[in-house]
Motif scaffolding. Structure first.
Motif, PDB file in Angstrom:
ATOM      1  N   ASP A  20       0.875  -1.172   0.000  1.00  0.00           N
ATOM      2  CA  ASP A  20       0.000   0.000   0.000  1.00  0.00           C
ATOM      3  C   ASP A  20       0.912   1.222   0.000  1.00  0.00           C
ATOM      4  O   ASP A  20       1.491   1.587   1.020  1.00  0.00           O
ATOM      5  N   GLU A  78     -11.424  -3.916  -2.154  1.00  0.00           N
ATOM      6  CA  GLU A  78     -12.477  -3.086  -1.562  1.00  0.00           C
ATOM      7  C   GLU A  78     -12.546  -3.229  -0.044  1.00  0.00           C
ATOM      8  O   GLU A  78     -12.558  -2.233   0.680  1.00  0.00           O
ATOM      9  N   TYR A  80     -10.290  -4.230   2.018  1.00  0.00           N
ATOM     10  CA  TYR A  80      -9.068  -3.687   2.619  1.00  0.00           C
ATOM     11  C   TYR A  80      -9.184  -2.172   2.798  1.00  0.00           C
ATOM     12  O   TYR A  80      -8.919  -1.639   3.878  1.00  0.00           O
ATOM     13  N   PHE A  81      -9.586  -1.467   1.740  1.00  0.00           N
ATOM     14  CA  PHE A  81      -9.679  -0.009   1.836  1.00  0.00           C
ATOM     15  C   PHE A  81     -10.816   0.436   2.746  1.00  0.00           C
ATOM     16  O   PHE A  81     -10.684   1.429   3.457  1.00  0.00           O
ATOM     17  N   LYS A  84      -9.445   0.069   6.178  1.00  0.00           N
ATOM     18  CA  LYS A  84      -8.440   1.107   6.388  1.00  0.00           C
ATOM     19  C   LYS A  84      -9.101   2.465   6.643  1.00  0.00           C
ATOM     20  O   LYS A  84      -8.705   3.196   7.540  1.00  0.00           O
ATOM     21  N   GLN A  85     -10.139   2.787   5.842  1.00  0.00           N
ATOM     22  CA  GLN A  85     -10.846   4.059   6.022  1.00  0.00           C
ATOM     23  C   GLN A  85     -11.555   4.103   7.370  1.00  0.00           C
ATOM     24  O   GLN A  85     -11.536   5.125   8.057  1.00  0.00           O
ATOM     25  N   ALA A  94     -10.580  11.099   0.545  1.00  0.00           N
ATOM     26  CA  ALA A  94     -10.642   9.650   0.404  1.00  0.00           C
ATOM     27  C   ALA A  94     -11.986   9.178  -0.146  1.00  0.00           C
ATOM     28  O   ALA A  94     -12.048   8.182  -0.836  1.00  0.00           O
ATOM     29  N   VAL A 103     -14.663   3.443  -2.167  1.00  0.00           N
ATOM     30  CA  VAL A 103     -13.516   2.799  -2.786  1.00  0.00           C
ATOM     31  C   VAL A 103     -13.617   2.976  -4.294  1.00  0.00           C
ATOM     32  O   VAL A 103     -14.617   2.602  -4.903  1.00  0.00           O
ATOM     33  N   ASN A 127      -2.734   2.097  -4.113  1.00  0.00           N
ATOM     34  CA  ASN A 127      -3.174   3.224  -3.304  1.00  0.00           C
ATOM     35  C   ASN A 127      -4.656   3.433  -3.601  1.00  0.00           C
ATOM     36  O   ASN A 127      -5.200   2.798  -4.502  1.00  0.00           O
ATOM     37  N   PRO A 128      -5.351   4.287  -2.870  1.00  0.00           N
ATOM     38  CA  PRO A 128      -6.802   4.388  -3.043  1.00  0.00           C
ATOM     39  C   PRO A 128      -7.263   4.787  -4.444  1.00  0.00           C
ATOM     40  O   PRO A 128      -8.379   4.462  -4.837  1.00  0.00           O
TER      41      PRO A 128
END
Length: 137
Positions: A20, A78, A80-81, A84-85, A94, A103, A127-128
């Motif tokens: 990431d 998806e 994962y993000f 993370k968010q 974001a 995402v 990355n996002p």
């Protein structure tokens, strides 16, 4: 010739990892599915999958069948993000232009050609709002 003990002269082998790049750390717990085909016009055969470990690596992807000419790695990024968010409790940018889930890229599919007897390490830099891949070593 590969030094991978699971590789033979008639099959290729695949490994991957995810970094990431937005935080400079491995992406853990990302589901990765593997599919193969034995010619550009052949149907894809799902082979199974794995998930990245704490170092962002998939160390137990299924073996490729003999005669494989093309491989597809499907990364389910998806969840994962979203995690993370939620962990960071981030707000804009974001969530900008990213649809209802927050995402932009819910999955990443990478397709590449293989040669029998070779090992292919395919890192995903993530990355996002973007990603890149390359043939590693």
């Amino acid at each position: 010739m590969s030094t991978d003990p699971t590789s033979t002269d008639t099959t290729a082998s695949v490994s991957t990892h995810i970094l990431d790049t937005s935080v400079g750390r491995p992406a853990a717990d990302v589901a990765v599915r593997l599919a193969a085909r034995d010619g550009r016009d052949a149907d894809w055969r799902p082979l199974g999958g794995s998930a990245t470990d704490a170092d962002g690596r998939c160390k137990d992807l299924p073996a490729l069948p003999e005669g494989t000419t093309h491989v597809r790695l499907d990364f389910e990024v998806e969840a994962y993000f979203e995690k993370k968010q939620a962990d960071a409790q981030q707000d804009a940018p974001a969530n900008r232009d990213s649809g209802t889930s927050g995402v932009f890229f819910p999955e990443v599919a990478i397709t590449f050609a293989v040669t029998p007897g070779e090992h292919y390490h395919v890192p995903l830099l993530l990355n996002p709002f973007g990603y890149s891949v390359y043939r590693g070593s």
